[in-house]
Design a protein around this motif. Sequence first.
Motif, PDB file in Angstrom:
ATOM      1  N   LEU A   2       0.826  -1.202   0.000  1.00 51.06           N
ATOM      2  CA  LEU A   2       0.000   0.000   0.000  1.00 51.06           C
ATOM      3  C   LEU A   2       0.864   1.257   0.000  1.00 51.06           C
ATOM      4  O   LEU A   2       1.993   1.263   0.493  1.00 51.06           O
ATOM      5  N   ASN A   8      -4.875   2.794  -4.493  1.00 50.69           N
ATOM      6  CA  ASN A   8      -4.612   1.397  -4.131  1.00 50.69           C
ATOM      7  C   ASN A   8      -5.863   0.566  -4.375  1.00 50.69           C
ATOM      8  O   ASN A   8      -6.982   1.055  -4.208  1.00 50.69           O
ATOM      9  N   GLY A  24      -6.869  -3.309   4.799  1.00 50.38           N
ATOM     10  CA  GLY A  24      -5.606  -2.613   4.581  1.00 50.38           C
ATOM     11  C   GLY A  24      -4.399  -3.465   4.902  1.00 50.38           C
ATOM     12  O   GLY A  24      -3.295  -2.919   5.090  1.00 50.38           O
ATOM     13  N   ILE A  30      -9.404   0.061   6.930  1.00 54.06           N
ATOM     14  CA  ILE A  30      -9.418   1.457   6.483  1.00 54.06           C
ATOM     15  C   ILE A  30     -10.846   1.831   6.105  1.00 54.06           C
ATOM     16  O   ILE A  30     -11.489   1.146   5.302  1.00 54.06           O
ATOM     17  N   LEU A  32     -13.971   3.558   4.412  1.00 50.45           N
ATOM     18  CA  LEU A  32     -14.475   4.229   3.213  1.00 50.45           C
ATOM     19  C   LEU A  32     -15.853   4.770   3.582  1.00 50.45           C
ATOM     20  O   LEU A  32     -16.812   3.994   3.678  1.00 50.45           O
ATOM     21  N   VAL A  49      -9.123   2.912  -4.531  1.00 44.25           N
ATOM     22  CA  VAL A  49      -9.359   4.043  -3.648  1.00 44.25           C
ATOM     23  C   VAL A  49      -8.068   4.824  -3.422  1.00 44.25           C
ATOM     24  O   VAL A  49      -6.965   4.276  -3.504  1.00 44.25           O
ATOM     25  N   LEU A  51      -5.773   6.828  -0.738  1.00 43.82           N
ATOM     26  CA  LEU A  51      -5.556   6.795   0.702  1.00 43.82           C
ATOM     27  C   LEU A  51      -4.889   8.080   1.175  1.00 43.82           C
ATOM     28  O   LEU A  51      -3.866   8.498   0.630  1.00 43.82           O
ATOM     29  N   ALA A  61     -10.043   6.227   3.237  1.00 46.53           N
ATOM     30  CA  ALA A  61     -10.081   5.937   1.806  1.00 46.53           C
ATOM     31  C   ALA A  61     -11.178   6.748   1.135  1.00 46.53           C
ATOM     32  O   ALA A  61     -12.194   7.081   1.749  1.00 46.53           O
ATOM     33  N   THR A  62     -10.974   7.070  -0.132  1.00 49.52           N
ATOM     34  CA  THR A  62     -11.996   7.775  -0.905  1.00 49.52           C
ATOM     35  C   THR A  62     -11.928   7.332  -2.360  1.00 49.52           C
ATOM     36  O   THR A  62     -10.855   6.953  -2.854  1.00 49.52           O
ATOM     37  N   THR A  63     -13.071   7.389  -3.025  1.00 46.36           N
ATOM     38  CA  THR A  63     -13.106   7.116  -4.466  1.00 46.36           C
ATOM     39  C   THR A  63     -12.964   8.412  -5.254  1.00 46.36           C
ATOM     40  O   THR A  63     -12.884   8.379  -6.489  1.00 46.36           O
TER      41      THR A  63
END
Length: 277
Positions: A2, A8, A24, A30, A32, A49, A51, A61-63
């Motif tokens: 990661l 990732n 993770g 982690i 989201l 996502v 990080l 995490a986010t998209t």
Amino acid sequence: MLALGKVNRLTVKKQVKFGFYLDGLSWGEILLPNNVAPAGLEIGQQLDVFLYLDSEDQLIATTEQPKIKVGEVAQLQVIATTKVGAFVNWGLKKDLLVPFSEQQIPLKEGNKYLLYCYVDNSNRIVASSKLDRHLHKTTPVYNPGDKVDIIVSEQTDIGYKAIVNHQHWGVLYKNEVFKPLRRGEKMQAFIVKVRDDGKIDLRLNATTYKQALELTEQVLKKLQQNGGKLALTDKSSPELIYATFGVSKKAYKQAIGTLYKDKKIVILEAGIILVNS
């Protein structure tokens, strides 16, 4: 493995009321959050996502796609200056810090700056306007004609400085740029050569590059046939140049300019001379 500040691919481990926990591995679970989770997300599904650390320095995490990732350069706008540094908008809820120690000049709110993004010794994702501190740290390995992504940095006496593939410094010479370029402008270019100092000569047009490369070889061959001398300069008539090489005066000027920069010829009033002839 990661990487903080990069995209990732992680597996959804479980769902909770406020979102999903992703596996993770050695980093643990982690979060989201629901507001950035895609519809229909299921346990066991893999997801790409980004990080980063939230406002409480917790891994999240986010998209959403930020405007810059670790190891990249981008032009970003300052939205606030504080006692710890300047904060810029990088497209995420938590703004990106540019510490005072990483400001080439004091950053001003509302202005845009070219910044390099990295993870500092405190494991924070931060940015720097001191590009020379972070770029050109590896030996550039390119071949003539390779297509690369560039970001225009600044105009100089000889042309434009540009950042090549977020890693190295390159130069676009002014006699090969036929329109104004803006700081922060992104485009594709082609490698002409990597110089002994590691800096990179660039050209914007692939066709022009190929024609110039072929023409430089023709000029060298003609010089060798004529005892190292040729009565054609960049001031010769277009008709005479075309009669000799079948190309435009502009193409010929570019070709002998390349040979001159490579220290293969000397340009005199009466013509060009092959070095060491």
